[in-house]
Design a protein around this motif. Structure first.
Motif, short mmCIF file in Angstrom:
data_model
loop_
_atom_site.label_atom_id
_atom_site.label_comp_id
_atom_site.label_asym_id
_atom_site.label_seq_id
_atom_site.Cartn_x
_atom_site.Cartn_y
_atom_site.Cartn_z
N SER A 140 62.99 -16.32 39.60
CA SER A 140 63.27 -15.56 40.82
C SER A 140 62.79 -16.27 42.08
CB SER A 140 62.61 -14.17 40.74
OG SER A 140 61.19 -14.27 40.73
N TYR A 166 69.22 -8.38 38.12
CA TYR A 166 68.30 -9.36 38.71
C TYR A 166 68.98 -10.23 39.77
CZ TYR A 166 64.67 -8.31 35.30
OH TYR A 166 63.69 -7.67 34.57
N ASP A 169 71.22 -7.08 44.93
CA ASP A 169 70.20 -6.34 45.71
C ASP A 169 70.32 -4.84 45.55
OD1 ASP A 169 68.95 -8.60 46.81
OD2 ASP A 169 70.47 -8.74 48.38
N GLU A 170 71.53 -4.35 45.34
CA GLU A 170 71.77 -2.92 45.30
C GLU A 170 72.48 -2.53 44.01
OE1 GLU A 170 74.10 -2.09 48.73
OE2 GLU A 170 72.46 -2.41 50.14
N ARG A 198 63.29 -9.73 41.11
CA ARG A 198 64.71 -10.10 41.21
C ARG A 198 64.87 -11.46 41.89
NH1 ARG A 198 68.16 -5.20 41.14
NH2 ARG A 198 66.85 -3.36 41.45
N GLY A 200 67.71 -11.76 43.34
CA GLY A 200 68.34 -11.11 44.49
C GLY A 200 69.78 -11.50 44.70
N GLY A 201 70.36 -10.92 45.74
CA GLY A 201 71.80 -11.03 45.95
C GLY A 201 72.24 -11.96 47.04
N SER A 202 71.34 -12.78 47.59
CA SER A 202 71.73 -13.63 48.72
C SER A 202 71.59 -15.12 48.49
CB SER A 202 70.91 -13.24 49.96
OG SER A 202 69.52 -13.39 49.70
N LYS A 203 70.69 -15.55 47.61
CA LYS A 203 70.50 -16.99 47.38
C LYS A 203 71.64 -17.55 46.54
CE LYS A 203 66.22 -16.35 45.87
NZ LYS A 203 64.86 -16.62 45.37
N ARG A 229 79.62 -12.86 44.09
CA ARG A 229 78.20 -13.18 44.03
C ARG A 229 77.94 -14.58 43.48
NH1 ARG A 229 74.32 -14.94 44.86
NH2 ARG A 229 72.17 -14.35 44.37
#
Length: 301
Positions: A140, A166, A169-170, A198, A200-203, A229
């Protein structure tokens, strides 16, 4: 039930045909296939002495109408239990114990890019939640992540949702299964909370695929791709989108019959028959290097 010493094709074919007509997600195709199996039996096409040879002949016929790769007569070298699904579960448990719970590799590459290999399967979540959580939590902190599914041949849809949780984000609608039994549907969503941390949802996120990537592993790649994604890198996957169950029809033979079909909420379809198409096509052997280069370029940009 036939004996270990002599193979009698007729009871195997009769039971397989019955399972098809009772459980296959496409009833019209089931009737066609049951008729085909009985006709081939009458013609003597299944007059063979080895269970493994019969499995190959019957599987070819089962997949001849609509190419459903989950529709199989599977041969097992060791005798398999008679309880529904037990043959597959025993085999999966051996693989689970030999693969660090299905997460055999977590590696940090140059530039802060992590690799998590999920193989050879996405195991039942009651077994796999801890090793999956450990691997994904460890990764992570990476700046970019590569999820390697090139050697993953499928598994548990709940494990797919767990892994996706993981990487987002949502809470997100991932997939809907339509089951033949009761003509009901069941939605799959990512989890609102996960054990550990997590990614996460942006990297930047990349998923590696090959012609061996199958079933639930394909769902993982497809769900993340359709959500925008992840970037899928490698080869088109095998193309099996129908969840199945297994029944023992002989001490060494298991009939696997799809009992549902997947529908993605973004595309309104699935990857059945055509596979998950990579965003960046390349040979599977080159996919890791290609994804690493893409990740480094994106991070530099």
């Amino acid at each position: 039930m036939t004996t270990l010493t002599k193979l009698e094709p007729a009871p195997v074919i009769d039971e397989t045909a019955r399972l098809l007509t009772e459980h296959y997600v496409f009833p019209e195709v089931a009737e066609q296939l049951a008729g085909l199996l009985r006709r081939r039996l009458a013609e003597g096409a299944y007059d063979v002495e080895a269970a493994e040879e019969l499995a190959g002949l019957v599987t070819a016929d089962l997949q001849s109408v609509n190419g459903d790769r989950h529709l199989r007569l599977k041969h097992h070298v060791d005798p398999v239990p008679t309880k529904e699904g037990a043959a597959t579960l025993e085999s999966m448990r051996r693989d689970f114990d030999a693969s660090l719970g299905g997460a055999p590799r977590v590696q940090l590459l140059d530039g802060g890019v992590a690799v998590v290999e999920l193989a050879p399967m996405l195991f039942p979540l009651e077994w796999a939640a801890e090793p999956l959580s450990a691997a994904l939590t460890l990764a992570s902190r990476a700046q970019a992540l590569i999820v390697d599914l090139r050697a993953n041949r499928g598994g548990d849809p709940d494990a797919v949702a767990f892994v996706c949780s993981y990487l987002l984000d949502e809470r997100t609608h991932l997939n809907t299964m339509y089951w033949r039994r009761g003509e009901r549907s069941e939605q799959s969503w990512s989890l609102p909370h996960v054990p550990g941390a997590r990614f996460g949802g942006s990297k930047p996120l990349y998923v590696l695929s090959s012609t061996s990537t199958f079933s639930a592993a394909e769902e993982l790649a497809y769900d993340l791709q359709q959500l925008g994604r992840a970037v899928v890198v490698g080869e088109p996957s095998r193309g099996g989108a129908h969840p199945c169950q297994g029944w023992t029809v002989h001490p060494h033979l298991e009939a696997t019959v799809p009992v549902g079909r997947a529908v993605n909420p973004v595309s309104s379809t699935n990857w059945e028959g055509k596979g998950v198409q990579p965003d960046v096509p390349c040979a599977a052997t080159d996919a890791l290097d290609r994804a690493h280069a893409l990740a480094l370029a994106r991070l530099a940009g």
